[in-house]
Design a protein around this motif. Structure first.
Motif, PDB file in Angstrom:
ATOM      1  N   ILE A   1      56.048  34.343  45.405  1.00 43.89           N
ATOM      2  CA  ILE A   1      56.499  33.468  46.420  1.00 43.89           C
ATOM      3  C   ILE A   1      56.129  32.222  46.525  1.00 43.89           C
ATOM      4  CG2 ILE A   1      56.549  32.942  49.005  1.00 43.89           C
ATOM      5  CD1 ILE A   1      56.645  36.001  49.244  1.00 43.89           C
ATOM      6  N   SER A   2      54.714  32.006  46.172  1.00 43.45           N
ATOM      7  CA  SER A   2      54.145  30.424  45.974  1.00 43.45           C
ATOM      8  C   SER A   2      54.786  29.726  44.762  1.00 43.45           C
ATOM      9  CB  SER A   2      52.674  30.670  45.712  1.00 43.45           C
ATOM     10  OG  SER A   2      52.153  31.224  44.725  1.00 43.45           O
ATOM     11  N   LEU A   3      55.203  30.520  43.765  1.00 44.89           N
ATOM     12  CA  LEU A   3      55.603  30.085  42.482  1.00 44.89           C
ATOM     13  C   LEU A   3      56.954  29.541  42.821  1.00 44.89           C
ATOM     14  CD1 LEU A   3      54.491  32.033  39.279  1.00 44.89           C
ATOM     15  CD2 LEU A   3      53.988  29.949  40.077  1.00 44.89           C
ATOM     16  N   THR A   4      57.807  30.507  43.667  1.00 47.63           N
ATOM     17  CA  THR A   4      59.177  29.840  44.020  1.00 47.63           C
ATOM     18  C   THR A   4      59.187  28.936  44.868  1.00 47.63           C
ATOM     19  OG1 THR A   4      59.808  32.250  43.674  1.00 47.63           O
ATOM     20  CG2 THR A   4      61.423  31.021  44.947  1.00 47.63           C
ATOM     21  N   ARG A   5      58.147  28.836  45.708  1.00 52.50           N
ATOM     22  CA  ARG A   5      58.341  27.496  46.812  1.00 52.50           C
ATOM     23  C   ARG A   5      57.718  26.352  45.987  1.00 52.50           C
ATOM     24  NH1 ARG A   5      54.205  29.054  50.054  1.00 52.50           N
ATOM     25  NH2 ARG A   5      55.589  30.745  50.998  1.00 52.50           N
ATOM     26  N   GLY A   7      58.057  25.741  42.832  1.00 51.54           N
ATOM     27  CA  GLY A   7      59.206  25.532  41.872  1.00 51.54           C
ATOM     28  C   GLY A   7      60.342  24.673  42.439  1.00 51.54           C
ATOM     29  N   LEU A   8      60.522  24.603  43.922  1.00 50.98           N
ATOM     30  CA  LEU A   8      61.446  24.063  44.600  1.00 50.98           C
ATOM     31  C   LEU A   8      60.976  22.804  45.165  1.00 50.98           C
ATOM     32  CD1 LEU A   8      63.348  26.950  46.499  1.00 50.98           C
ATOM     33  CD2 LEU A   8      64.352  25.284  44.728  1.00 50.98           C
ATOM     34  N   LEU A   9      59.726  22.905  45.920  1.00 47.43           N
ATOM     35  CA  LEU A   9      59.342  21.741  46.816  1.00 47.43           C
ATOM     36  C   LEU A   9      58.238  20.839  45.976  1.00 47.43           C
ATOM     37  CD1 LEU A   9      58.870  24.077  50.115  1.00 47.43           C
ATOM     38  CD2 LEU A   9      60.718  22.589  49.193  1.00 47.43           C
ATOM     39  N   ASP A  10      57.424  21.488  45.109  1.00 52.50           N
ATOM     40  CA  ASP A  10      56.419  20.834  44.452  1.00 52.50           C
ATOM     41  C   ASP A  10      56.587  20.970  43.017  1.00 52.50           C
ATOM     42  OD1 ASP A  10      54.080  19.058  44.023  1.00 52.50           O
ATOM     43  OD2 ASP A  10      52.646  20.571  44.516  1.00 52.50           O
ATOM     44  N   ARG A  11      57.664  20.567  42.476  1.00 53.32           N
ATOM     45  CA  ARG A  11      58.205  20.699  41.142  1.00 53.32           C
ATOM     46  C   ARG A  11      57.095  20.600  39.961  1.00 53.32           C
ATOM     47  NH1 ARG A  11      62.633  18.630  43.447  1.00 53.32           N
ATOM     48  NH2 ARG A  11      62.230  16.745  42.009  1.00 53.32           N
ATOM     49  N   GLU A  12      56.864  19.212  40.116  1.00 55.34           N
ATOM     50  CA  GLU A  12      56.219  18.636  38.777  1.00 55.34           C
ATOM     51  C   GLU A  12      54.801  19.343  38.658  1.00 55.34           C
ATOM     52  OE1 GLU A  12      58.137  16.602  40.903  1.00 55.34           O
ATOM     53  OE2 GLU A  12      59.713  15.963  39.594  1.00 55.34           O
ATOM     54  N   ASN A  13      54.196  19.354  40.012  1.00 59.66           N
ATOM     55  CA  ASN A  13      52.698  19.962  40.082  1.00 59.66           C
ATOM     56  C   ASN A  13      52.829  21.440  39.678  1.00 59.66           C
ATOM     57  OD1 ASN A  13      50.046  19.824  40.454  1.00 59.66           O
ATOM     58  ND2 ASN A  13      50.500  20.477  42.422  1.00 59.66           N
ATOM     59  N   THR A  14      53.741  22.196  40.402  1.00 61.15           N
ATOM     60  CA  THR A  14      53.757  23.561  39.901  1.00 61.15           C
ATOM     61  C   THR A  14      54.041  23.805  38.651  1.00 61.15           C
ATOM     62  OG1 THR A  14      54.374  24.143  42.200  1.00 61.15           O
ATOM     63  CG2 THR A  14      54.808  25.683  40.556  1.00 61.15           C
ATOM     64  N   TRP A  15      54.935  22.949  37.688  1.00 61.03           N
ATOM     65  CA  TRP A  15      55.478  23.306  36.484  1.00 61.03           C
ATOM     66  C   TRP A  15      54.262  22.902  35.632  1.00 61.03           C
ATOM     67  CZ3 TRP A  15      60.719  19.953  36.669  1.00 61.03           C
ATOM     68  CH2 TRP A  15      61.525  20.557  37.563  1.00 61.03           C
ATOM     69  N   ARG A  16      53.613  21.833  35.871  1.00 59.08           N
ATOM     70  CA  ARG A  16      52.420  21.100  35.142  1.00 59.08           C
ATOM     71  C   ARG A  16      51.499  22.452  35.037  1.00 59.08           C
ATOM     72  NH1 ARG A  16      52.721  16.876  33.233  1.00 59.08           N
ATOM     73  NH2 ARG A  16      53.983  15.858  34.833  1.00 59.08           N
ATOM     74  N   THR A  17      51.076  22.697  36.374  1.00 61.72           N
ATOM     75  CA  THR A  17      50.101  23.796  36.285  1.00 61.72           C
ATOM     76  C   THR A  17      50.295  24.817  35.669  1.00 61.72           C
ATOM     77  OG1 THR A  17      49.340  22.854  38.602  1.00 61.72           O
ATOM     78  CG2 THR A  17      48.438  24.864  37.988  1.00 61.72           C
ATOM     79  N   TYR A  18      51.599  25.591  35.831  1.00 56.60           N
ATOM     80  CA  TYR A  18      52.105  26.738  35.082  1.00 56.60           C
ATOM     81  C   TYR A  18      52.052  26.651  33.681  1.00 56.60           C
ATOM     82  CZ  TYR A  18      54.359  31.289  34.721  1.00 56.60           C
ATOM     83  OH  TYR A  18      54.866  32.580  34.508  1.00 56.60           O
ATOM     84  N   ALA A  31      56.036  38.100  37.071  1.00 55.70           N
ATOM     85  CA  ALA A  31      55.667  37.386  38.212  1.00 55.70           C
ATOM     86  C   ALA A  31      56.573  36.603  38.819  1.00 55.70           C
ATOM     87  CB  ALA A  31      54.587  36.502  37.798  1.00 55.70           C
ATOM     88  N   LEU A  32      57.745  36.203  38.004  1.00 53.12           N
ATOM     89  CA  LEU A  32      58.848  35.205  38.739  1.00 53.12           C
ATOM     90  C   LEU A  32      60.040  35.629  38.245  1.00 53.12           C
ATOM     91  CD1 LEU A  32      58.798  32.477  40.216  1.00 53.12           C
ATOM     92  CD2 LEU A  32      58.861  31.434  38.029  1.00 53.12           C
ATOM     93  N   THR A  33      60.458  36.118  36.989  1.00 53.39           N
ATOM     94  CA  THR A  33      62.084  36.072  36.717  1.00 53.39           C
ATOM     95  C   THR A  33      62.413  37.353  37.245  1.00 53.39           C
ATOM     96  OG1 THR A  33      61.304  35.066  34.726  1.00 53.39           O
ATOM     97  CG2 THR A  33      63.564  36.092  34.731  1.00 53.39           C
ATOM     98  N   ALA A  34      61.746  38.484  37.037  1.00 53.03           N
ATOM     99  CA  ALA A  34      62.172  39.855  37.690  1.00 53.03           C
ATOM    100  C   ALA A  34      62.578  39.610  39.113  1.00 53.03           C
ATOM    101  CB  ALA A  34      61.343  40.890  36.915  1.00 53.03           C
ATOM    102  N   PRO A  35      61.648  39.411  39.796  1.00 55.52           N
ATOM    103  CA  PRO A  35      61.827  39.462  41.368  1.00 55.52           C
ATOM    104  C   PRO A  35      62.856  38.493  41.817  1.00 55.52           C
ATOM    105  CG  PRO A  35      59.369  39.173  40.936  1.00 55.52           C
ATOM    106  CD  PRO A  35      59.930  38.904  39.418  1.00 55.52           C
ATOM    107  N   LEU A  36      63.068  37.377  41.174  1.00 55.88           N
ATOM    108  CA  LEU A  36      64.221  36.422  41.512  1.00 55.88           C
ATOM    109  C   LEU A  36      65.498  36.850  41.086  1.00 55.88           C
ATOM    110  CD1 LEU A  36      62.342  32.959  40.970  1.00 55.88           C
ATOM    111  CD2 LEU A  36      63.262  33.867  43.157  1.00 55.88           C
ATOM    112  N   LEU A  37      65.561  37.208  39.876  1.00 57.28           N
ATOM    113  CA  LEU A  37      66.649  37.781  39.304  1.00 57.28           C
ATOM    114  C   LEU A  37      67.348  39.132  40.110  1.00 57.28           C
ATOM    115  CD1 LEU A  37      67.427  37.758  35.712  1.00 57.28           C
ATOM    116  CD2 LEU A  37      67.962  39.949  36.758  1.00 57.28           C
TER     117      LEU A  37
END
Length: 185
Positions: A1-5, A7-18, A31-37
């Motif tokens: 949920i935190s990655l999804t949030r 990835g939408l609301l704090d994109r650059e920071n989340t992407w860079r950290t990831y 962690a991200l693809t399967a639950p969202l898909l």
């Protein structure tokens, strides 16, 4: 949920950290693809059946057929598109790294997947909500390419367009073989 949030609301920071943590594509998938898909396909189909909203998965199929076709095509689509973006990165002077390409595709798909769920709830206008999510996802992908695969700025637009065109063409071919072949029988 935190990655999804993020990835939408704090994109650059989340992407860079990831991307700094350099996770393997399988870690991203779990962690991200399967639950969202999974949420996208299942909720989109359920909501569209309840509300009469738009859903692109398994048109003309029963619920289980739509679910199966939707899941298989979504998984193939993500994997194929990550592969195309990764291969094209090497062609256009970037760094090929499937795990990073897979993460970039997943992060870019977040708005599209969430918009498809919302769009399935809204009859008629749901198609426009889904399209808006797809457009935002394309913008995210364009922004992600230099960070994920070190695509040079002067080649980013050509890499982006050629990857999209090739990805769509391959997805259409696979879709025809998977779904179209059954319709012809």
């Amino acid at each position: 949920i935190s990655l999804t949030r993020g990835g939408l609301l704090d994109r650059e920071n989340t992407w860079r950290t990831y991307f700094e943590s350099s996770p393997d594509w399988k870690d991203t998938a779990v962690a991200l693809t399967a639950p969202l898909l999974l949420a996208n396909v299942v909720l989109s189909i359920v909501f569209s059946r309840v509300s009469g909203g738009f859903v692109s998965y398994g048109l003309g199929q029963g619920f289980l057929g739509a679910l199966l076709i939707g899941l298989v095509m979504a998984i193939i689509g993500v994997m194929l598109f990550a592969l195309v973006i990764n291969l094209m990165a090497g062609v256009f002077g970037g760094k090929s790294d499937f795990s990073r390409a897979f993460a970039a595709v997943t992060f870019a798909m977040i708005p599209s997947w969430l918009a498809a769920i919302v769009g399935a709830l809204i009859p008629v206008a749901g198609l426009f909500v889904t399209m808006a999510g797809g457009i935002i996802g394309l913008v995210f992908l364009y922004q992600l390419l230099p960070l994920a695969l070190a695509i040079p700025e002067q080649k980013r637009a050509v890499h982006f367009v050629s990857s999209i065109v090739l990805g769509i063409a391959l997805q259409m071919i696979i879709g025809f073989l998977f779904i179209g072949g059954r319709a012809v029988q």
